[in-house]
Design an enzyme around this catalytic site. Sequence first.
Site: not given
Ligand code: PEP
Length: 251
Positions: A98, A168, A214
């Site tokens: 982000e 991620e 997730s």
């Molecule tokens: C994150 O923002 O680091 C993340 C992994 O979010 P989520 O678990 O909601 O996918």
Amino acid sequence: MSRRPLIAGNWKMHTTAQEAQQLAAAVVQAAAKAADRDVMIAPPFTALAAVSKTLSGSGVILGAQNVHWETQGAFTGEISGAMLQDLGCKMAIIGHSERRQVFGETDAMINSRIGGALQSGLVPVFCIGETLEQRDADQTLQVLENQVRAGLAGVELTDGAGLVVAYEPVWAIGTGKTATEMQAQEVHGFIRGLLGDIFEKNIAADMRILYGGSVKPENIDILMRQEDIDGALVGGAALNAKSFERIICFQ
Ligand code: PEP
């Protein structure tokens, strides 16, 4: 080789200070049920002081969601490592997708932030990940290698505990889509090899590589059984005390 699992919650722009304290108190209770692993929570900056008090003496690690590379100065809207240390922070998330995608943070900025964190004694949780477009174009490993090499350029470490990497995949964050355990392990193995190329092999062997995207109670167990997955960076599910407890207590 000793890699203590780390379950980290990224609360993003959620919770007032009071709400954060309530959630943090629940995390303290949950973490006490699983003493053989580390738990970190990263509330918004505005709640760090309050949550620091709640976590006092508990062993739950306080983290920040970003950090600037200078200790002070004319950097409106930024927070330094020294300021975070002052509040009891031990870790700082850096390079979250982000920050990269919505706020235009570049590899160079992320590299500086990692340097700033290390200089002030914070453990960076260095996030990397490919977009769906990049995965579909078979560019995943190249994209990750570029991010890792650029983010860690000039970084010196004396041990693997000094830095955490969080893989991620951007397409899995907040979407409900998780990488399969095999997809995640393939990438984690690749990242560990790369880290062994950049640092000493024993440093890479000791460095924790988290999976994020997730993560939820339904998928944490299988993810944590993979050889190179040493923990999770959790967004949405970290805001729910029961879900986060189940993730902390993975089997
Ligand atoms: C994150 O923002 O680091 C993340 C992994 O979010 P989520 O678990 O909601 O996918």
